[in-house]
Enzyme design. Structure first.
Site, PDB file in Angstrom:
ATOM      1  N   ASP A  72       0.875  -1.169   0.000  1.00 29.06           N
ATOM      2  CA  ASP A  72       0.000   0.000   0.000  1.00 29.06           C
ATOM      3  C   ASP A  72       0.910   1.216   0.000  1.00 29.06           C
ATOM      4  O   ASP A  72       1.852   1.303   0.788  1.00 29.06           O
ATOM      5  CB  ASP A  72      -0.942   0.031   1.204  1.00 29.06           C
ATOM      6  CG  ASP A  72      -2.139   0.935   0.895  1.00 29.06           C
ATOM      7  OD1 ASP A  72      -2.928   0.575   0.007  1.00 29.06           O
ATOM      8  OD2 ASP A  72      -2.258   2.020   1.507  1.00 29.06           O
ATOM      9  N   GLY A 157       1.614   6.445 -12.066  1.00 28.69           N
ATOM     10  CA  GLY A 157       1.028   7.283 -11.015  1.00 28.69           C
ATOM     11  C   GLY A 157       1.533   8.717 -11.054  1.00 28.69           C
ATOM     12  O   GLY A 157       1.484   9.388 -12.096  1.00 28.69           O
ATOM     13  N   TYR A 158       2.017   9.179  -9.918  1.00 29.70           N
ATOM     14  CA  TYR A 158       2.439  10.574  -9.782  1.00 29.70           C
ATOM     15  C   TYR A 158       3.901  10.789 -10.184  1.00 29.70           C
ATOM     16  O   TYR A 158       4.430  11.895  -9.994  1.00 29.70           O
ATOM     17  CB  TYR A 158       2.225  11.044  -8.332  1.00 29.70           C
ATOM     18  CG  TYR A 158       0.777  10.970  -7.878  1.00 29.70           C
ATOM     19  CD1 TYR A 158      -0.099  12.039  -8.090  1.00 29.70           C
ATOM     20  CD2 TYR A 158       0.272   9.832  -7.251  1.00 29.70           C
ATOM     21  CE1 TYR A 158      -1.420  11.974  -7.689  1.00 29.70           C
ATOM     22  CE2 TYR A 158      -1.050   9.748  -6.842  1.00 29.70           C
ATOM     23  CZ  TYR A 158      -1.891  10.822  -7.066  1.00 29.70           C
ATOM     24  OH  TYR A 158      -3.207  10.753  -6.670  1.00 29.70           O
ATOM     25  N   HIS A 184      10.694   4.350  -2.643  1.00 33.04           N
ATOM     26  CA  HIS A 184      10.019   3.840  -1.456  1.00 33.04           C
ATOM     27  C   HIS A 184       9.817   2.327  -1.551  1.00 33.04           C
ATOM     28  O   HIS A 184      10.056   1.587  -0.608  1.00 33.04           O
ATOM     29  CB  HIS A 184       8.671   4.566  -1.298  1.00 33.04           C
ATOM     30  CG  HIS A 184       7.876   4.665  -2.578  1.00 33.04           C
ATOM     31  ND1 HIS A 184       8.433   5.090  -3.764  1.00 33.04           N
ATOM     32  CD2 HIS A 184       6.584   4.366  -2.876  1.00 33.04           C
ATOM     33  CE1 HIS A 184       7.512   5.054  -4.717  1.00 33.04           C
ATOM     34  NE2 HIS A 184       6.382   4.618  -4.211  1.00 33.04           N
ATOM     35  N   ARG A 185       9.449   1.845  -2.748  1.00 34.85           N
ATOM     36  CA  ARG A 185       9.183   0.407  -2.934  1.00 34.85           C
ATOM     37  C   ARG A 185      10.495  -0.381  -2.918  1.00 34.85           C
ATOM     38  O   ARG A 185      10.567  -1.463  -2.343  1.00 34.85           O
ATOM     39  CB  ARG A 185       8.424   0.222  -4.265  1.00 34.85           C
ATOM     40  CG  ARG A 185       7.892  -1.170  -4.512  1.00 34.85           C
ATOM     41  CD  ARG A 185       6.822  -1.183  -5.593  1.00 34.85           C
ATOM     42  NE  ARG A 185       5.647  -0.423  -5.166  1.00 34.85           N
ATOM     43  CZ  ARG A 185       5.323   0.790  -5.643  1.00 34.85           C
ATOM     44  NH1 ARG A 185       6.045   1.388  -6.574  1.00 34.85           N
ATOM     45  NH2 ARG A 185       4.260   1.424  -5.182  1.00 34.85           N
TER      46      ARG A 185
HETATM   47  P1  ITT Z   1      -3.546  -2.395  -5.178  1.00 37.01           P
HETATM   48  O1  ITT Z   1      -4.310  -1.885  -3.976  1.00 37.01           O
HETATM   49  O2  ITT Z   1      -4.279  -3.450  -5.939  1.00 37.01           O
HETATM   50  O3  ITT Z   1      -2.142  -2.801  -4.829  1.00 37.01           O
HETATM   51  P2  ITT Z   1      -3.655   0.396  -6.026  1.00 37.01           P
HETATM   52  O4  ITT Z   1      -3.123   1.135  -7.219  1.00 37.01           O
HETATM   53  O5  ITT Z   1      -5.097   0.625  -5.662  1.00 37.01           O
HETATM   54  O6  ITT Z   1      -3.364  -1.176  -6.237  1.00 37.01           O
HETATM   55  P3  ITT Z   1      -2.761   1.731  -3.618  1.00 37.01           P
HETATM   56  O7  ITT Z   1      -4.092   1.807  -2.983  1.00 37.01           O
HETATM   57  O8  ITT Z   1      -1.570   1.354  -2.769  1.00 37.01           O
HETATM   58  O9  ITT Z   1      -2.722   0.690  -4.813  1.00 37.01           O
HETATM   59  O10 ITT Z   1      -2.471   3.142  -4.308  1.00 37.01           O
HETATM   60  C1  ITT Z   1      -1.203   3.450  -4.769  1.00 37.01           C
HETATM   61  C2  ITT Z   1      -1.252   4.734  -5.590  1.00 37.01           C
HETATM   62  O11 ITT Z   1      -0.193   5.607  -5.145  1.00 37.01           O
HETATM   63  C3  ITT Z   1      -0.937   4.427  -7.048  1.00 37.01           C
HETATM   64  O12 ITT Z   1      -2.129   4.166  -7.767  1.00 37.01           O
HETATM   65  C4  ITT Z   1      -0.228   5.692  -7.495  1.00 37.01           C
HETATM   66  O13 ITT Z   1      -1.160   6.680  -7.813  1.00 37.01           O
HETATM   67  C5  ITT Z   1       0.523   6.120  -6.246  1.00 37.01           C
HETATM   68  N1  ITT Z   1       1.877   5.533  -6.232  1.00 37.01           N
HETATM   69  C6  ITT Z   1       2.346   4.540  -5.422  1.00 37.01           C
HETATM   70  N2  ITT Z   1       3.611   4.225  -5.723  1.00 37.01           N
HETATM   71  C7  ITT Z   1       3.955   5.022  -6.748  1.00 37.01           C
HETATM   72  C8  ITT Z   1       5.131   5.155  -7.519  1.00 37.01           C
HETATM   73  O14 ITT Z   1       6.189   4.366  -7.335  1.00 37.01           O
HETATM   74  N3  ITT Z   1       5.142   6.079  -8.477  1.00 37.01           N
HETATM   75  C9  ITT Z   1       4.076   6.859  -8.696  1.00 37.01           C
HETATM   76  N4  ITT Z   1       2.922   6.790  -8.045  1.00 37.01           N
HETATM   77  C10 ITT Z   1       2.858   5.867  -7.070  1.00 37.01           C
END
Ligand code: ITT
Length: 201
Positions: A72, A157-158, A184-185
């Site tokens: 998450d 994402g962002y 972060h990941r």
């Molecule tokens: P799951 O719950 O199925 O894993 P999700 O996309 O809904 O998928 P999250 O609720 O954890 O997952 O939301 C993560 C969001 O945060 C993701 O959709 C991006 O918008 C942002 N995000 C997370 N890690 C990122 C990264 O490495 N680069 C850019 N944006 C990121």
């Protein structure tokens, strides 16, 4: 060798997990939760990244009976009191695309001075295996700033509006290797790999 299931429906996360873990633990067998027919949709009812990561890992471990890894994550912008935070994936509404979310964030920050746009990506990764009484969460952060223009094609994402601390490129302008080294990941997965190594034997 034991299989581990990735408890995420986000294909970008799957790609990053595979990339990072293949490098750290080449023998690890990763399967996707989405490959299991009837896999449940999981409601993220937690108020922290750690709570939501655990909710997802527990649900998928229960469903598949395999050790489950969940992520998450999200972007935390100080000047927006931590938004979008745990709502990062649905900032512009349920079912929003990455582009919708980026445009929503750009509209929220348009009147804020650049020097006040400190932010960070946060990631909590949970590992759950009921058969071993194992429940563990680790985290990672990538500090930086959000900017008011979209730059770069990599990542997701962002990434196109986030500049990691000490750099001038956005994280969407970094190569995969460059992003994984500081993300972060990447940080969280390197912590988790120590435990995964023991788990898979
Ligand atoms: P799951 O719950 O199925 O894993 P999700 O996309 O809904 O998928 P999250 O609720 O954890 O997952 O939301 C993560 C969001 O945060 C993701 O959709 C991006 O918008 C942002 N995000 C997370 N890690 C990122 C990264 O490495 N680069 C850019 N944006 C990121």
């Amino acid at each position: 060798m034991k299989k581990i299931v990735l408890a995420t429906a986000n294909t970008h996360k799957v790609t990053e997990f595979q990339r990072i873990l293949n490098e750290l633990l080449p023998g690890l067998v990763l399967v996707k939760a989405t490959d299991f027919p009837g896999v449940p949709e999981i409601e993220e009812t937690g108020s922290t990244f750690a709570e939501n990561a655990l909710i997802k890992a527990k649900a998928i471990n229960e469903f598949t009976n395999l050790p489950a890894l969940a992520d998450d994550s999200g972007l935390v912008v100080d000047a927006l009191n931590g938004a979008p935070g745990v709502f990062s994936a649905r900032y512009a509404g349920i079912g929003a695309s990455d582009k919708d979310n980026v445009l929503k964030l750009l509209s929220e920050i348009k009147d804020i001075e650049q020097s006040l746009l400190n932010a960070r990506f946060e990631c909590a990764i949970a590992l759950v295996d009921r058969s071993q009484n194992l429940e563990l969460v680790v985290d990672g952060q990538m500090p930086g700033q959000v900017i008011k223009e979209i730059r770069g094609e990599n990542g997701f994402g962002y990434d196109p509006i986030f500049v990691p601390q000490g750099l001038t490129k956005t994280s969407a302008e970094l190569t995969d290797v460059e992003k994984d080294q500081i993300s972060h990941r990447g940080l969280a997965l390197r912590k988790m790999s120590v435990v995964l190594k023991q788990l898979i034997g």
